[in-house]
Enzyme design. Sequence first.
Site, PDB file in Angstrom:
ATOM      1  N   ASN A  11      59.327  57.243   6.564  1.00 16.38           N
ATOM      2  CA  ASN A  11      60.523  56.662   5.940  1.00 16.38           C
ATOM      3  C   ASN A  11      60.723  57.250   4.551  1.00 16.38           C
ATOM      4  O   ASN A  11      59.781  57.276   3.750  1.00 16.38           O
ATOM      5  CB  ASN A  11      60.355  55.145   5.788  1.00 16.38           C
ATOM      6  CG  ASN A  11      60.553  54.408   7.098  1.00 16.38           C
ATOM      7  OD1 ASN A  11      60.543  54.999   8.156  1.00 16.38           O
ATOM      8  ND2 ASN A  11      60.729  53.106   6.997  1.00 16.38           N
ATOM      9  N   VAL A  12      61.942  57.662   4.284  1.00 14.71           N
ATOM     10  CA  VAL A  12      62.249  58.272   2.979  1.00 14.71           C
ATOM     11  C   VAL A  12      63.509  57.626   2.416  1.00 14.71           C
ATOM     12  O   VAL A  12      64.548  57.617   3.073  1.00 14.71           O
ATOM     13  CB  VAL A  12      62.508  59.788   3.108  1.00 14.71           C
ATOM     14  CG1 VAL A  12      62.681  60.426   1.733  1.00 14.71           C
ATOM     15  CG2 VAL A  12      61.412  60.485   3.893  1.00 14.71           C
ATOM     16  N   ASP A  41      66.144  49.070   9.180  1.00 13.33           N
ATOM     17  CA  ASP A  41      64.886  49.080   8.426  1.00 13.33           C
ATOM     18  C   ASP A  41      64.549  47.654   7.957  1.00 13.33           C
ATOM     19  O   ASP A  41      65.458  46.859   7.666  1.00 13.33           O
ATOM     20  CB  ASP A  41      65.122  50.009   7.207  1.00 13.33           C
ATOM     21  CG  ASP A  41      63.847  50.480   6.542  1.00 13.33           C
ATOM     22  OD1 ASP A  41      62.779  50.384   7.156  1.00 13.33           O
ATOM     23  OD2 ASP A  41      63.940  50.969   5.385  1.00 13.33           O
ATOM     24  N   HIS A  83      56.240  51.881  -1.624  1.00 15.09           N
ATOM     25  CA  HIS A  83      57.671  52.173  -1.737  1.00 15.09           C
ATOM     26  C   HIS A  83      57.973  52.602  -3.168  1.00 15.09           C
ATOM     27  O   HIS A  83      57.356  52.099  -4.102  1.00 15.09           O
ATOM     28  CB  HIS A  83      58.500  50.911  -1.451  1.00 15.09           C
ATOM     29  CG  HIS A  83      58.584  50.567   0.006  1.00 15.09           C
ATOM     30  ND1 HIS A  83      58.444  49.285   0.461  1.00 15.09           N
ATOM     31  CD2 HIS A  83      58.825  51.327   1.092  1.00 15.09           C
ATOM     32  CE1 HIS A  83      58.599  49.270   1.783  1.00 15.09           C
ATOM     33  NE2 HIS A  83      58.823  50.493   2.187  1.00 15.09           N
ATOM     34  N   HIS A 109      55.628  54.356   5.776  1.00 14.04           N
ATOM     35  CA  HIS A 109      56.712  54.121   4.816  1.00 14.04           C
ATOM     36  C   HIS A 109      56.320  54.740   3.481  1.00 14.04           C
ATOM     37  O   HIS A 109      55.159  55.055   3.251  1.00 14.04           O
ATOM     38  CB  HIS A 109      56.918  52.614   4.626  1.00 14.04           C
ATOM     39  CG  HIS A 109      57.598  51.959   5.786  1.00 14.04           C
ATOM     40  ND1 HIS A 109      58.639  51.077   5.632  1.00 14.04           N
ATOM     41  CD2 HIS A 109      57.404  52.057   7.121  1.00 14.04           C
ATOM     42  CE1 HIS A 109      59.048  50.667   6.813  1.00 14.04           C
ATOM     43  NE2 HIS A 109      58.311  51.235   7.739  1.00 14.04           N
ATOM     44  N   GLY A 110      57.323  54.837   2.596  1.00 16.64           N
ATOM     45  CA  GLY A 110      57.026  55.302   1.240  1.00 16.64           C
ATOM     46  C   GLY A 110      56.677  56.777   1.192  1.00 16.64           C
ATOM     47  O   GLY A 110      55.750  57.179   0.483  1.00 16.64           O
ATOM     48  N   ALA A 111      57.431  57.600   1.934  1.00 15.68           N
ATOM     49  CA  ALA A 111      57.090  59.030   1.980  1.00 15.68           C
ATOM     50  C   ALA A 111      57.588  59.794   0.751  1.00 15.68           C
ATOM     51  O   ALA A 111      57.174  60.937   0.536  1.00 15.68           O
ATOM     52  CB  ALA A 111      57.622  59.663   3.254  1.00 15.68           C
ATOM     53  N   SER A 112      58.468  59.188  -0.062  1.00 15.72           N
ATOM     54  CA  SER A 112      58.888  59.876  -1.298  1.00 15.72           C
ATOM     55  C   SER A 112      57.667  60.092  -2.171  1.00 15.72           C
ATOM     56  O   SER A 112      56.927  59.144  -2.436  1.00 15.72           O
ATOM     57  CB  SER A 112      59.889  59.011  -2.085  1.00 15.72           C
ATOM     58  OG  SER A 112      61.100  58.910  -1.391  1.00 15.72           O
ATOM     59  N   THR A 152      63.682  56.735  -1.723  1.00 16.84           N
ATOM     60  CA  THR A 152      63.793  56.925  -3.176  1.00 16.84           C
ATOM     61  C   THR A 152      64.247  58.331  -3.598  1.00 16.84           C
ATOM     62  O   THR A 152      65.184  58.471  -4.392  1.00 16.84           O
ATOM     63  CB  THR A 152      62.438  56.600  -3.845  1.00 16.84           C
ATOM     64  OG1 THR A 152      62.129  55.243  -3.519  1.00 16.84           O
ATOM     65  CG2 THR A 152      62.479  56.764  -5.346  1.00 16.84           C
TER      66      THR A 152
HETATM   67  P1  13P Z   1      60.504  55.450  -0.409  1.00 12.94           P
HETATM   68  O1  13P Z   1      61.652  54.806  -1.103  1.00 12.94           O
HETATM   69  O2  13P Z   1      59.244  55.372  -1.182  1.00 12.94           O
HETATM   70  O3  13P Z   1      60.820  56.825   0.064  1.00 12.94           O
HETATM   71  O4  13P Z   1      60.211  54.565   0.896  1.00 12.94           O
HETATM   72  C1  13P Z   1      61.220  54.376   1.823  1.00 12.94           C
HETATM   73  C2  13P Z   1      60.816  53.411   2.864  1.00 12.94           C
HETATM   74  O5  13P Z   1      59.662  53.259   3.204  1.00 12.94           O
HETATM   75  C3  13P Z   1      61.917  52.646   3.515  1.00 12.94           C
HETATM   76  O6  13P Z   1      61.461  51.745   4.468  1.00 12.94           O
END
Ligand code: 13P
Length: 297
Positions: free
Chosen positions: A230-231, A80, A178, A208-211, A233
């Site tokens: 991408n997950v 990543d 993120h 990205h930033g799917a949390s 957090t």
């Molecule tokens: P989150 O931490 O928001 O789930 O994002 C993860 C990410 O995009 C890693 O590249």
Amino acid sequence: MLTSTRELLETARRHIYAIGAFNVYNLEGVRAVIGAAEANRSPAMLQIHPSSLKYGGTPLVALCLEAAAASAMPISVHLDHSTSAEAIRLALEAGMNSIMADGSHLPYEENLSYTRQMTQLAHRYGAVVEAEIGRISGTEDGLSISEKEAKMTDPVQAGEFVQATQVDALAVTIGNVHGEYRSEPRLDFERLIRIRQTVGPDVLLVLHGASGLPAGMISRSIELGVCKFNVNTEVRQAYMTMLRSDACAAEKADLVPCMESAVSAMQRVVTEKMQLFGSVQKAHLHQTPYAMMLSHR
Ligand code: 13P
């Protein structure tokens, strides 16, 4: 079964679902992802962040590759957000299936040059390359609308960028961040539609930033071509919450039961994400002669 990232993403896109790429830091994370994949007959990606690569080094990479190979589910191993040619080379040498060459902190021309070089390198190993233009931030708080838009992926530039670098996958910035969304997430789907038009049908789109993204936004993104989320957090938080719980913090608590509880907590989150991404019960779609042929990367 260690499977190529290309096969995972192309099959998901063809059947209109997405693959979860979950950041892992250690054996517990790997067990949570593989455990969820097996329980749900889902494909998945094990994703190593550079900070976790720095900590775990090649033993962590070997752990991921071995766990993927030993699983009956289709799994790939991905680096990543790498800003370092050295880390990318190490990942490729170690046999990872794909890398993200992240030049998004650089001025556009330098991002282009870095990404092009890393793509040429990775393609020599048969690995898939993901890159980013626009810049996903940790949080959008405190930014004006125009500042937020300036960080988002410019569709015209995205088209030029993929053409010039020959990357396989593009991480788009359309309002995703993120970490935690401090306000209601808002994704610019019009922008995503325009990006798809300018990059062409073959480029794999990544979010990205799917949390913390709600179900409706995830399904709309998939309809518009996103095939990898991408997950990090939410999975990490599940781990940390378990470490702080009585089951782990009590004086009589012991290590193995605590690690098992942490794996279960993370596995629950990974399962929820697989359900949202639509990858549950899709493993059989990947077990084709095409997948086998590509499975070395
Ligand atoms: P989150 O931490 O928001 O789930 O994002 C993860 C990410 O995009 C890693 O590249």
